[in-house]
Design a protein around this motif. Sequence first.
Motif, PDB file in Angstrom:
ATOM      1  N   VAL A  77       0.835  -1.204   0.000  1.00 37.06           N
ATOM      2  CA  VAL A  77       0.000   0.000   0.000  1.00 37.06           C
ATOM      3  C   VAL A  77       0.871   1.256   0.000  1.00 37.06           C
ATOM      4  CG1 VAL A  77      -1.631   1.355   1.369  1.00 37.06           C
ATOM      5  CG2 VAL A  77      -1.990  -1.109   1.084  1.00 37.06           C
ATOM      6  N   LEU A  78       1.891   1.265   0.846  1.00 37.32           N
ATOM      7  CA  LEU A  78       2.757   2.442   0.965  1.00 37.32           C
ATOM      8  C   LEU A  78       3.616   2.662  -0.272  1.00 37.32           C
ATOM      9  CD1 LEU A  78       3.938   2.076   4.688  1.00 37.32           C
ATOM     10  CD2 LEU A  78       2.156   3.570   3.767  1.00 37.32           C
ATOM     11  N   ILE A  79       3.902   1.600  -1.016  1.00 35.82           N
ATOM     12  CA  ILE A  79       4.714   1.726  -2.236  1.00 35.82           C
ATOM     13  C   ILE A  79       3.846   2.009  -3.456  1.00 35.82           C
ATOM     14  CG2 ILE A  79       6.242   0.496  -3.831  1.00 35.82           C
ATOM     15  CD1 ILE A  79       7.282  -1.086  -1.404  1.00 35.82           C
ATOM     16  N   LEU A  80       2.802   1.212  -3.658  1.00 39.30           N
ATOM     17  CA  LEU A  80       2.048   1.258  -4.904  1.00 39.30           C
ATOM     18  C   LEU A  80       1.071   2.423  -4.978  1.00 39.30           C
ATOM     19  CD1 LEU A  80       1.288  -2.537  -5.468  1.00 39.30           C
ATOM     20  CD2 LEU A  80       3.232  -1.182  -6.266  1.00 39.30           C
ATOM     21  N   THR A  81       0.426   2.775  -3.849  1.00 37.70           N
ATOM     22  CA  THR A  81      -0.573   3.846  -3.892  1.00 37.70           C
ATOM     23  C   THR A  81       0.031   5.183  -4.317  1.00 37.70           C
ATOM     24  OG1 THR A  81      -1.898   2.730  -2.200  1.00 37.70           O
ATOM     25  CG2 THR A  81      -2.366   5.049  -2.605  1.00 37.70           C
ATOM     26  N   PRO A  82       1.086   5.682  -3.639  1.00 36.07           N
ATOM     27  CA  PRO A  82       1.663   6.946  -4.125  1.00 36.07           C
ATOM     28  C   PRO A  82       2.308   6.820  -5.494  1.00 36.07           C
ATOM     29  CG  PRO A  82       2.980   6.011  -2.328  1.00 36.07           C
ATOM     30  CD  PRO A  82       1.734   5.205  -2.410  1.00 36.07           C
ATOM     31  N   MET A  83       2.874   5.645  -5.806  1.00 42.33           N
ATOM     32  CA  MET A  83       3.509   5.469  -7.112  1.00 42.33           C
ATOM     33  C   MET A  83       2.498   5.652  -8.233  1.00 42.33           C
ATOM     34  SD  MET A  83       5.485   2.130  -8.723  1.00 42.33           S
ATOM     35  CE  MET A  83       3.932   1.267  -9.050  1.00 42.33           C
ATOM     36  N   HIS A  84       1.371   4.972  -8.151  1.00 41.50           N
ATOM     37  CA  HIS A  84       0.361   5.078  -9.200  1.00 41.50           C
ATOM     38  C   HIS A  84      -0.305   6.454  -9.198  1.00 41.50           C
ATOM     39  CE1 HIS A  84       0.251   0.992 -10.819  1.00 41.50           C
ATOM     40  NE2 HIS A  84       0.536   0.576  -9.601  1.00 41.50           N
ATOM     41  N   PHE A 170      -0.185  -1.627 -14.643  1.00 45.48           N
ATOM     42  CA  PHE A 170      -1.413  -0.976 -14.195  1.00 45.48           C
ATOM     43  C   PHE A 170      -1.373   0.546 -14.158  1.00 45.48           C
ATOM     44  CE2 PHE A 170      -1.432  -5.204 -12.101  1.00 45.48           C
ATOM     45  CZ  PHE A 170      -2.569  -5.717 -12.709  1.00 45.48           C
ATOM     46  N   ILE A 171      -0.229   1.168 -14.494  1.00 43.97           N
ATOM     47  CA  ILE A 171      -0.176   2.627 -14.440  1.00 43.97           C
ATOM     48  C   ILE A 171      -1.143   3.239 -15.447  1.00 43.97           C
ATOM     49  CG2 ILE A 171       1.628   2.960 -16.169  1.00 43.97           C
ATOM     50  CD1 ILE A 171       1.284   4.835 -12.821  1.00 43.97           C
ATOM     51  N   GLY A 172      -1.515   2.484 -16.473  1.00 41.03           N
ATOM     52  CA  GLY A 172      -2.433   2.988 -17.482  1.00 41.03           C
ATOM     53  C   GLY A 172      -3.793   3.353 -16.924  1.00 41.03           C
ATOM     54  N   PHE A 218     -10.670   9.844  -6.561  1.00 43.48           N
ATOM     55  CA  PHE A 218     -11.097   8.559  -7.103  1.00 43.48           C
ATOM     56  C   PHE A 218      -9.909   7.623  -7.306  1.00 43.48           C
ATOM     57  CE2 PHE A 218     -11.810   5.842 -10.828  1.00 43.48           C
ATOM     58  CZ  PHE A 218     -12.932   5.141 -10.417  1.00 43.48           C
ATOM     59  N   VAL A 219      -8.819   8.143  -7.861  1.00 46.89           N
ATOM     60  CA  VAL A 219      -7.627   7.332  -8.096  1.00 46.89           C
ATOM     61  C   VAL A 219      -7.042   6.847  -6.770  1.00 46.89           C
ATOM     62  CG1 VAL A 219      -5.245   7.378  -8.938  1.00 46.89           C
ATOM     63  CG2 VAL A 219      -7.077   8.358 -10.318  1.00 46.89           C
ATOM     64  N   LEU A 220      -6.997   7.725  -5.771  1.00 53.33           N
ATOM     65  CA  LEU A 220      -6.458   7.332  -4.466  1.00 53.33           C
ATOM     66  C   LEU A 220      -7.289   6.228  -3.837  1.00 53.33           C
ATOM     67  CD1 LEU A 220      -5.469  10.777  -2.882  1.00 53.33           C
ATOM     68  CD2 LEU A 220      -3.922   8.930  -3.547  1.00 53.33           C
ATOM     69  N   VAL A 221      -8.605   6.371  -3.880  1.00 52.12           N
ATOM     70  CA  VAL A 221      -9.486   5.360  -3.272  1.00 52.12           C
ATOM     71  C   VAL A 221      -9.341   4.021  -3.974  1.00 52.12           C
ATOM     72  CG1 VAL A 221     -11.887   4.689  -2.876  1.00 52.12           C
ATOM     73  CG2 VAL A 221     -11.155   7.014  -2.371  1.00 52.12           C
ATOM     74  N   THR A 222      -9.458   4.021  -5.302  1.00 49.13           N
ATOM     75  CA  THR A 222      -9.405   2.762  -6.045  1.00 49.13           C
ATOM     76  C   THR A 222      -8.018   2.120  -5.994  1.00 49.13           C
ATOM     77  OG1 THR A 222      -9.010   4.020  -8.097  1.00 49.13           O
ATOM     78  CG2 THR A 222     -11.283   3.391  -7.596  1.00 49.13           C
ATOM     79  N   THR A 223      -6.970   2.951  -6.036  1.00 52.39           N
ATOM     80  CA  THR A 223      -5.610   2.413  -5.997  1.00 52.39           C
ATOM     81  C   THR A 223      -5.301   1.827  -4.630  1.00 52.39           C
ATOM     82  OG1 THR A 223      -4.887   4.071  -7.605  1.00 52.39           O
ATOM     83  CG2 THR A 223      -3.176   2.935  -6.376  1.00 52.39           C
ATOM     84  N   LEU A 224      -5.735   2.498  -3.571  1.00 51.74           N
ATOM     85  CA  LEU A 224      -5.488   1.985  -2.224  1.00 51.74           C
ATOM     86  C   LEU A 224      -6.233   0.667  -2.006  1.00 51.74           C
ATOM     87  CD1 LEU A 224      -5.111   4.042   0.971  1.00 51.74           C
ATOM     88  CD2 LEU A 224      -6.461   1.959   1.053  1.00 51.74           C
TER      89      LEU A 224
END
Length: 297
Positions: A77-84, A170-172, A218-224
Amino acid sequence: MGTYRKMSNTVVGLLFLAPALLFFVLFIGEPVVATLYLSFTKYNVITPAKWIGFDNIKHLFADDRLWLTYGNTLKYVLILTPMHAILGLLIALAVNRNIGKGWKYLYRTIFYFPVLATSAAVAVAWQFIFSKDFGILNFLLSKFGVSPIAWMQSPQWVYVAVAIYSFWKFIGNAFLYYLIGLQSIPAALYEAAEIDGANKTQRFFSITLPMLSPTIFFVLVTTLIGATQIFDEPYLITSGGPGDASRSVNMYIYEVAFQHHEMGYASTLSLSLFLIILCVTVFQFSISKKWVNYERD
């Protein structure tokens, strides 16, 4: 006559809703109720479920391996959420510049195509890319004097490997959401700000970010939520290894349910993950009122 028409409209409305309601009951409502019931039972699919009360919950709090996987999931979560969230925005800003439509279509295709590719198929290729002895990534790094890295065998480097794969695959999603949000911002706002003497930085913080805040939220919620439920990346790239170093909660639930056949305990684990995601999402919505701007006028 008015009452009859009102009832008729209600019946017609219910008929239109019936397929969606049926889908919800069969594929969402019924599994949720079944999971709740099974969480209080001992069930292995072969024999009938046996009611054991709160034994699964007691087991959950005493399960050291579960808390290890929760720790791993927190790292994801700490790596992927801010990255995306951040890199997706930067890429969208770069693509949204004043370039031709043809180039925009090309960049959109390049960044979003991996999302459409089958995860299992591309993961095989990425396993070769991350190979310590024969991987193309270590070969390229060796040209800069970097020693071979054990991407999938080192407890530290597995997270970097998963992050690289997740970025490519998934960055797309985040990129496309941001790009749509950027293109929906009225150009008149930028023109007015430019007339008033605002520079690019001022326009970004005064117009772009506030107008894009619903998309960012929206991106933060779905990515997290996606990072908390992560399964494909560690399962396909590292198989949860080395040991349990990269095993996520979802992988552990899968193992308990389909390898150990402890469906009752797996249901309890699923509910624990659901409650955590629910609490985090509710918290995100509660603080969103302080920074998300839905005004378009």
